[in-house]
Design a protein around this motif. Structure first.
Motif, PDB file in Angstrom:
ATOM      1  N   MET A 157       0.816  -1.200   0.000  1.00 25.22           N
ATOM      2  CA  MET A 157       0.000   0.000   0.000  1.00 25.22           C
ATOM      3  C   MET A 157       0.858   1.261   0.000  1.00 25.22           C
ATOM      4  O   MET A 157       1.851   1.347   0.720  1.00 25.22           O
ATOM      5  CB  MET A 157      -0.905   0.006   1.229  1.00 25.22           C
ATOM      6  N   LYS A 158       0.463   2.235  -0.804  1.00 24.78           N
ATOM      7  CA  LYS A 158       1.090   3.557  -0.828  1.00 24.78           C
ATOM      8  C   LYS A 158      -0.003   4.612  -0.921  1.00 24.78           C
ATOM      9  O   LYS A 158      -1.075   4.361  -1.486  1.00 24.78           O
ATOM     10  CB  LYS A 158       2.042   3.693  -2.028  1.00 24.78           C
ATOM     11  N   GLY A 159       0.272   5.775  -0.392  1.00 29.59           N
ATOM     12  CA  GLY A 159      -0.690   6.860  -0.464  1.00 29.59           C
ATOM     13  C   GLY A 159      -0.043   8.145  -0.933  1.00 29.59           C
ATOM     14  O   GLY A 159       1.134   8.399  -0.651  1.00 29.59           O
ATOM     15  N   ILE A 160      -0.782   8.934  -1.675  1.00 27.19           N
ATOM     16  CA  ILE A 160      -0.315  10.247  -2.141  1.00 27.19           C
ATOM     17  C   ILE A 160      -1.289  11.294  -1.617  1.00 27.19           C
ATOM     18  O   ILE A 160      -2.474  11.289  -1.964  1.00 27.19           O
ATOM     19  CB  ILE A 160      -0.252  10.312  -3.675  1.00 27.19           C
ATOM     20  N   MET A 161      -0.788  12.181  -0.762  1.00 31.19           N
ATOM     21  CA  MET A 161      -1.640  13.201  -0.153  1.00 31.19           C
ATOM     22  C   MET A 161      -2.090  14.240  -1.170  1.00 31.19           C
ATOM     23  O   MET A 161      -1.403  14.489  -2.170  1.00 31.19           O
ATOM     24  CB  MET A 161      -0.893  13.903   0.983  1.00 31.19           C
ATOM     25  N   ALA A 162      -3.223  14.841  -0.889  1.00 30.48           N
ATOM     26  CA  ALA A 162      -3.743  15.895  -1.761  1.00 30.48           C
ATOM     27  C   ALA A 162      -2.796  17.086  -1.814  1.00 30.48           C
ATOM     28  O   ALA A 162      -2.718  17.788  -2.824  1.00 30.48           O
ATOM     29  CB  ALA A 162      -5.122  16.324  -1.277  1.00 30.48           C
ATOM     30  N   SER A 163      -2.074  17.322  -0.731  1.00 34.56           N
ATOM     31  CA  SER A 163      -1.118  18.430  -0.705  1.00 34.56           C
ATOM     32  C   SER A 163       0.086  18.159  -1.612  1.00 34.56           C
ATOM     33  O   SER A 163       0.803  19.083  -1.989  1.00 34.56           O
ATOM     34  CB  SER A 163      -0.635  18.675   0.726  1.00 34.56           C
ATOM     35  N   THR A 164       0.290  16.903  -1.958  1.00 34.42           N
ATOM     36  CA  THR A 164       1.397  16.532  -2.856  1.00 34.42           C
ATOM     37  C   THR A 164       0.963  16.550  -4.316  1.00 34.42           C
ATOM     38  O   THR A 164       1.667  17.088  -5.182  1.00 34.42           O
ATOM     39  CB  THR A 164       1.931  15.133  -2.493  1.00 34.42           C
ATOM     40  N   VAL A 165      -0.187  15.963  -4.599  1.00 41.12           N
ATOM     41  CA  VAL A 165      -0.722  15.929  -5.975  1.00 41.12           C
ATOM     42  C   VAL A 165      -2.193  16.319  -5.929  1.00 41.12           C
ATOM     43  O   VAL A 165      -3.016  15.620  -5.324  1.00 41.12           O
ATOM     44  CB  VAL A 165      -0.567  14.526  -6.611  1.00 41.12           C
ATOM     45  N   SER A 166      -2.533  17.434  -6.554  1.00 43.28           N
ATOM     46  CA  SER A 166      -3.916  17.899  -6.592  1.00 43.28           C
ATOM     47  C   SER A 166      -4.717  17.075  -7.592  1.00 43.28           C
ATOM     48  O   SER A 166      -4.159  16.394  -8.469  1.00 43.28           O
ATOM     49  CB  SER A 166      -3.974  19.371  -6.993  1.00 43.28           C
ATOM     50  N   ALA A 167      -6.028  17.162  -7.494  1.00 38.95           N
ATOM     51  CA  ALA A 167      -6.899  16.463  -8.437  1.00 38.95           C
ATOM     52  C   ALA A 167      -6.673  16.975  -9.855  1.00 38.95           C
ATOM     53  O   ALA A 167      -6.664  16.202 -10.822  1.00 38.95           O
ATOM     54  CB  ALA A 167      -8.357  16.648  -8.034  1.00 38.95           C
ATOM     55  N   GLU A 168      -6.480  18.299  -9.979  1.00 36.90           N
ATOM     56  CA  GLU A 168      -6.267  18.883 -11.309  1.00 36.90           C
ATOM     57  C   GLU A 168      -4.972  18.369 -11.930  1.00 36.90           C
ATOM     58  O   GLU A 168      -4.931  18.020 -13.117  1.00 36.90           O
ATOM     59  CB  GLU A 168      -6.221  20.412 -11.203  1.00 36.90           C
ATOM     60  N   LYS A 169      -3.920  18.304 -11.137  1.00 35.26           N
ATOM     61  CA  LYS A 169      -2.629  17.841 -11.644  1.00 35.26           C
ATOM     62  C   LYS A 169      -2.694  16.369 -12.042  1.00 35.26           C
ATOM     63  O   LYS A 169      -2.201  15.978 -13.109  1.00 35.26           O
ATOM     64  CB  LYS A 169      -1.556  18.045 -10.574  1.00 35.26           C
ATOM     65  N   ALA A 170      -3.306  15.544 -11.200  1.00 34.33           N
ATOM     66  CA  ALA A 170      -3.417  14.115 -11.506  1.00 34.33           C
ATOM     67  C   ALA A 170      -4.268  13.886 -12.741  1.00 34.33           C
ATOM     68  O   ALA A 170      -3.918  13.085 -13.612  1.00 34.33           O
ATOM     69  CB  ALA A 170      -4.009  13.377 -10.309  1.00 34.33           C
ATOM     70  N   THR A 171      -5.388  14.600 -12.839  1.00 32.30           N
ATOM     71  CA  THR A 171      -6.284  14.428 -13.980  1.00 32.30           C
ATOM     72  C   THR A 171      -5.612  14.857 -15.277  1.00 32.30           C
ATOM     73  O   THR A 171      -5.758  14.193 -16.314  1.00 32.30           O
ATOM     74  CB  THR A 171      -7.581  15.221 -13.768  1.00 32.30           C
ATOM     75  N   ALA A 172      -4.878  15.950 -15.231  1.00 30.41           N
ATOM     76  CA  ALA A 172      -4.177  16.429 -16.433  1.00 30.41           C
ATOM     77  C   ALA A 172      -3.104  15.442 -16.880  1.00 30.41           C
ATOM     78  O   ALA A 172      -2.931  15.198 -18.087  1.00 30.41           O
ATOM     79  CB  ALA A 172      -3.563  17.800 -16.161  1.00 30.41           C
ATOM     80  N   ALA A 173      -2.390  14.859 -15.930  1.00 26.20           N
ATOM     81  CA  ALA A 173      -1.315  13.914 -16.263  1.00 26.20           C
ATOM     82  C   ALA A 173      -1.857  12.539 -16.626  1.00 26.20           C
ATOM     83  O   ALA A 173      -1.171  11.745 -17.274  1.00 26.20           O
ATOM     84  CB  ALA A 173      -0.353  13.794 -15.093  1.00 26.20           C
ATOM     85  N   LYS A 174      -3.079  12.226 -16.187  1.00 25.53           N
ATOM     86  CA  LYS A 174      -3.707  10.925 -16.387  1.00 25.53           C
ATOM     87  C   LYS A 174      -2.938   9.791 -15.711  1.00 25.53           C
ATOM     88  O   LYS A 174      -3.108   8.626 -16.046  1.00 25.53           O
ATOM     89  CB  LYS A 174      -3.897  10.612 -17.876  1.00 25.53           C
TER      90      LYS A 174
END
Length: 336
Positions: A63-80
């Motif tokens: 298990m690994k987690g990525i906090m919202a403060s590290t990767v925003s929804a907009e950044k993740a969605t844009a990068a896919k």
């Protein structure tokens, strides 16, 4: 004593994972963290009475987690996709294990779990070269399309059942996967054969689409009812797609009579392995429609016998509920 932000975050997503995964099995854990695998899931299957059967399938998850403060929804969605560094020693360990480890990544900003077979990822990106890597870490990228959903759990369970099924069925990977996919159909056909219930295979061969559709039907009270709908991309050979079925069409004399009566009517002809013929009329130049008799062939009878033995041994549980639907297509492929 204070609990750090990272620990709180990990506790939260682990609780979410447990809530999600508990629908598919029971958890297995190491007494202490010594193998770079956080949690195991021993898969279960529901029976027709609401109880659950523990299967031979067991999978391990890191298990690994990525906090919202590290990767925003907009950044993740844009990068896919999301990226995270993993220790090379862990990658080497997972690569060498006899059973795969699945990397699960929780993306907080999307409130979504992603999953890949990390052993397969190492194999495809490095192969044996990973064993000689001097880097402390390597960056792993996981596409947002790799959601940890019902299909993902289905595939993980299937792939961790394959070795057991291959041995019992004396089949290769492809045969074992078809058995797993169609166990309900095999059980149903076996039951219909014992009860002398008439069955048929209705095959829609689309002219204008790459998709083919098949319906497994049975007759009850002079009405045809659907047991399963099966959609498949580019289904060219029904006997290869369903190797456990003997399809029964018209004999040569019946076919000649049919052709004489409908000589001006376009049709698709399928010559079956047992020497019979299916003639599917052209329906409005949209598709050819085949209605073909079917029963278990020698492979199917052997598979049905194995299925019954596995159920009696408490290793699997196969539903006999009607109305199922499955779709087989390349866009359903996952990194699992």
């Amino acid at each position: 004593m204070k609990i750090g932000k990272t620990d709180t975050f990990e506790d939260a997503y682990m609780a979410k994972f447990r809530s999600l995964a508990s629908n598919y099995g029971v958890f297995v854990e190491y007494a202490r963290d010594a193998a770079a695998r956080d949690i195991g899931l021993h898969f279960t299957q529901a029976d027709n009475h609401g109880a659950r059967t523990v299967t031979p399938a067991l999978a391990w998850f890191q298990m690994k987690g990525i906090m919202a403060s590290t990767v925003s929804a907009e950044k993740a969605t844009a990068a896919k996709e999301v990226s995270l560094p993993l220790q090379t020693d862990h990658l080497k360990f997972w690569f060498l294990q006899p059973v795969p480890t699945y990397l699960v990544v929780y993306v907080e900003s999307l409130d979504r779990f992603l999953v890949i077979n990390i052993q397969r990822w190492v194999e495809s990106h490095f192969g044996d070269a990973i064993l000689e890597s001097q880097n402390k870490t390597h960056t792993v990228k996981v596409a947002l399309s790799e959601a940890l959903d019902d299909q993902a759990f289905y595939l993980i369970m299937r792939d961790n059942m394959i070795e057991t099924l291959k041995k019992r069925l004396a089949a290769d990977d492809a045969g074992a996967k078809k058995f797993y996919r169609d166990a309900e159909v095999i059980k149903w056909l076996h039951s219909c054969g014992n009860s002398e219930v008439e069955t048929r295979f209705v095959f829609t061969s689309w002219i204008s689409k790459m998709r083919s559709e098949a319906r497994f039907e049975y007759k009850i009270n002079d009405q045809w009812e659907i047991f399963r709908n099966h959609w498949q991309y580019s289904l060219d050979d029904i006997e290869d797609a369903f190797p456990y079925i003997e399809f029964v069409g018209m004999d040569e004399d019946e076919y000649e009579e049919w052709r004489y009566e409908d000589e001006e009517h376009d049709a698709e002809i399928i010559r079956l392995a047992n020497g019979t013929i299916s003639a599917g009329p052209n329906c409005s130049f949209e598709f050819y429609l085949h209605e073909i008799g079917m029963k278990l062939n020698a492979i199917g009878k052997r598979w049905a016998k194995t299925l019954i033995a596995l159920e009696q041994a408490g290793a699997i549980s196969v539903s006999s509920v009607t109305g199922g639907f499955i779709s087989v297509a390349p866009w359903h492929a996952r990194q699992l």
